[in-house]
Motif scaffolding. Sequence first.
Motif, mmCIF file in Angstrom:
data_model
loop_
_atom_site.group_PDB
_atom_site.id
_atom_site.type_symbol
_atom_site.label_atom_id
_atom_site.label_comp_id
_atom_site.label_asym_id
_atom_site.label_seq_id
_atom_site.Cartn_x
_atom_site.Cartn_y
_atom_site.Cartn_z
ATOM 1 N N PRO A 75 0.804 -1.230 0.000
ATOM 2 C CA PRO A 75 0.000 0.000 0.000
ATOM 3 C C PRO A 75 0.835 1.278 0.000
ATOM 4 O O PRO A 75 0.404 2.284 -0.571
ATOM 5 C CB PRO A 75 -0.831 -0.097 1.282
ATOM 6 C CG PRO A 75 -0.308 -1.255 2.040
ATOM 7 C CD PRO A 75 0.421 -2.133 1.088
ATOM 8 N N ASN A 76 2.017 1.246 0.619
ATOM 9 C CA ASN A 76 2.787 2.491 0.662
ATOM 10 C C ASN A 76 3.535 2.771 -0.636
ATOM 11 O O ASN A 76 4.180 3.791 -0.773
ATOM 12 C CB ASN A 76 3.748 2.508 1.869
ATOM 13 C CG ASN A 76 4.614 1.277 1.940
ATOM 14 O OD1 ASN A 76 4.446 0.353 1.151
ATOM 15 N ND2 ASN A 76 5.536 1.246 2.868
ATOM 16 N N PHE A 101 2.961 14.869 5.607
ATOM 17 C CA PHE A 101 3.455 13.533 5.983
ATOM 18 C C PHE A 101 3.931 12.731 4.776
ATOM 19 O O PHE A 101 5.039 12.208 4.758
ATOM 20 C CB PHE A 101 2.347 12.768 6.726
ATOM 21 C CG PHE A 101 2.768 11.407 7.211
ATOM 22 C CD1 PHE A 101 3.393 11.261 8.429
ATOM 23 C CD2 PHE A 101 2.544 10.275 6.437
ATOM 24 C CE1 PHE A 101 3.790 10.013 8.879
ATOM 25 C CE2 PHE A 101 2.948 9.023 6.878
ATOM 26 C CZ PHE A 101 3.566 8.904 8.101
ATOM 27 N N GLY A 102 3.072 12.673 3.755
ATOM 28 C CA GLY A 102 3.417 11.877 2.585
ATOM 29 C C GLY A 102 4.657 12.395 1.862
ATOM 30 O O GLY A 102 5.485 11.628 1.394
ATOM 31 N N ARG A 104 7.113 14.059 3.260
ATOM 32 C CA ARG A 104 8.288 13.733 4.091
ATOM 33 C C ARG A 104 8.753 12.310 3.812
ATOM 34 O O ARG A 104 9.942 12.032 3.739
ATOM 35 C CB ARG A 104 7.946 13.871 5.579
ATOM 36 C CG ARG A 104 7.895 15.296 6.080
ATOM 37 C CD ARG A 104 8.177 15.361 7.579
ATOM 38 N NE ARG A 104 7.217 14.642 8.393
ATOM 39 C CZ ARG A 104 5.979 15.057 8.647
ATOM 40 N NH1 ARG A 104 5.563 16.192 8.133
ATOM 41 N NH2 ARG A 104 5.174 14.361 9.396
ATOM 42 N N GLN A 105 7.788 11.394 3.639
ATOM 43 C CA GLN A 105 8.160 10.004 3.388
ATOM 44 C C GLN A 105 8.881 9.875 2.045
ATOM 45 O O GLN A 105 9.680 8.980 1.849
ATOM 46 C CB GLN A 105 6.933 9.090 3.376
ATOM 47 C CG GLN A 105 6.041 9.203 4.595
ATOM 48 C CD GLN A 105 6.805 9.091 5.889
ATOM 49 O OE1 GLN A 105 7.703 8.270 6.024
ATOM 50 N NE2 GLN A 105 6.467 9.938 6.853
ATOM 51 N N ARG A 149 -4.397 16.226 2.349
ATOM 52 C CA ARG A 149 -3.289 15.356 2.715
ATOM 53 C C ARG A 149 -3.045 14.304 1.631
ATOM 54 O O ARG A 149 -1.912 13.900 1.394
ATOM 55 C CB ARG A 149 -3.619 14.674 4.051
ATOM 56 C CG ARG A 149 -2.509 13.828 4.586
ATOM 57 C CD ARG A 149 -2.815 13.296 5.946
ATOM 58 N NE ARG A 149 -3.806 12.231 5.906
ATOM 59 C CZ ARG A 149 -4.159 11.520 6.962
ATOM 60 N NH1 ARG A 149 -3.636 11.779 8.133
ATOM 61 N NH2 ARG A 149 -5.062 10.565 6.862
ATOM 62 N N CYS A 150 -4.124 13.878 0.982
ATOM 63 C CA CYS A 150 -3.972 12.912 -0.106
ATOM 64 C C CYS A 150 -3.573 13.606 -1.402
ATOM 65 O O CYS A 150 -2.688 13.147 -2.123
ATOM 66 C CB CYS A 150 -5.276 12.164 -0.329
ATOM 67 S SG CYS A 150 -5.724 11.108 1.044
ATOM 68 N N LEU A 153 -0.032 14.579 -2.694
ATOM 69 C CA LEU A 153 0.818 13.532 -3.277
ATOM 70 C C LEU A 153 0.507 13.291 -4.749
ATOM 71 O O LEU A 153 1.138 12.459 -5.389
ATOM 72 C CB LEU A 153 0.626 12.221 -2.505
ATOM 73 C CG LEU A 153 1.054 12.259 -1.042
ATOM 74 C CD1 LEU A 153 0.666 10.984 -0.332
ATOM 75 C CD2 LEU A 153 2.552 12.471 -0.951
#
Lengths: 368, 287
Positions: A75-76, A101-102, A104-105, A149-150, A153
Amino acid sequence: MPDNADLECRAISKSFDDFQAVKEVSFDVPPGTFFSILGPSGCGKTTLLRMIAGFQAPSGGDLLIKGKSMLNVPPNKRPVSMVFQHLALFPMMSIGANVGFGLRQRGVNKVDIKKQVERVLERVGLGGVADRPVDSLSGGQKQRVAIARCMVLEPDVLLLDEPLGALDLKLREHMKIELKKLQSEFNTTFVYITHDQSEALVMSDQIAVMNHGVFEQVGTARELYYHPTTAFVAGFVGEANKYQAKVQVAGAGSLQLLTRDGVALQGVDAGEGLKEGDMTQVFVRPEAVRLSRRQEDIGNLGNTGNGTVESVLFNGANSQLILRDSATGSEMSVALPQTSEFRDLSKGDPIFFGWEPDQTRCYRQAAG
Amino acid sequence: MASDKSRLGLILLMAPLAIWLMTLIVLPHVGMFLVSLQEKVGIRQYETSLANYAVFFNEPLYWNTFARTAYMSITATVLTLLIGFPVAYYIAKLTRGRTKTTLFLMCLIPFWVSELVRTFGWMILLRETGVLSSFLQYIGVLAGPVEFLYNDAAIMTGLVYTSMLFMVVPLVTTLDSLDDSLIEAGYDLGGSSFSILREIVIPHAMPGIVSGCIVVFMLSLGNYLTPILLGGKDSLWFTGLIYDQFITRFNWELGSAFGFLLLGLSSLIVFLALKLSGQSLGKTMGR
């Protein structure tokens, strides 16, 4: 199958121990579409969505995003993002940290993250709140943060798992319009699951009605409403009066029916190939029924009857009339036009009603 | 009138707590404190001074014993956290229903037995003629019997074992309250297992980690049985020193001073640890 579909499922299935939640479902979603999966709870829609997100592995079939199989992608690593039912914003982070968050990942540098977060928050109408805690937002604002947030990305497909369920009615109506607006603004493919037909009908370009792990029908809101191909869709989407009847004469496109209570009706075959002697389920929409105080007005309609007013459910423009058919003693619900003609209707008043045969859709009665 | 009545009710309700606090905690400590300020200058002759406290700071043995006790307790706390966290995570997040209850109960069962019995259990395992030594000889790893008891590793094993429950319970409780969808959202947004642990799970579990660590640290520091039984004569545990002063030397004055120093210094360590980790006691207990 179009090659350019954003999301494509090929005979995808999921079984738990002895229960098949999703049975060989195939569909494809073209880019930029608002695609809804509508079904009652327990129909397998959540399982289907979780398979697309990658939280559950399909037991069979294939899943492609932008033409690439996602079966062995965790999933990631999938180019999809999900807005969770209860949003799942991280309470331990500020709004900006949530949205970032995304990024940063992905190892984007801090300056760019700050810029992109601010830009996406502005697009959802929440500029300048990045440093505030998540709890300082209202329900609708949290919703928008979850989408931001989605969207930051830039996913190929955004999945939404009944995100409006937790909101109150007024806000839900407002968010429906807002979601649709956001979708056309970002021009991203949305896959939205819900059990609320009005959410699906209002927002979607395409709706799939799901029941017992299969798609009953896929189409636009209008197709589903006016031309449901199965009895389940006819009953689930929109309101309907239901009868059980036996086919007396099966002509070209039109049927002569006799209900259990012995009333003769005329109807149309909803594409089931009904023959003489078949048991059918008959659906009539409340707004297809015309009301009148005089018999002459409805005399030219194919199906007519008379009865008495049982109750008036006043709800402004969506008011309904429940009447009791004199011939059968059964109840029927009819949309009540808000014209002065019916304003003084009250319980016990005699009323005539009728509807056209082509508004009378007949489906084969399931065996047993 | 009503307020008088409710006031009386409040006083009556608080009375048992107040009596308990006064008689069992405040009074003994006040008494201990007064004793600790007495310096023996002759037979049955005492003067009020801080001489007993000065002994602690002037005598390296006492000082070092305290430092060693604190260091060992901190190590035991860290080890307990490192072992307890995965256990708690497994129980709280990866199991459901009966399995969860069973596993939780299995953590609890050893604590139905007294600490003394549990410690003797470890002695049976670790002594020269014990289970571990015999087994290693049997499979040929060791040529002759080896004493596993009476060293720091044995003390550490005992301390971690004794404290495990007090770490696992608060951790399971806080991890239980972490919504699974937060973890899924983390993965969905591209997070790796490590970054999700660091950014989502640990911040959420922080109150549990802090309260677990405080309890385990205090229990280890104040433990008497485990260090003495598993560490033997040379265990050099601070509570052992206090015991010696009271029981062996009949030097209640110095023993009381040590007791107070233990209380003060351990509180200081907890305070510093909270400051360093950016947590506050109110935040931890309030959640």
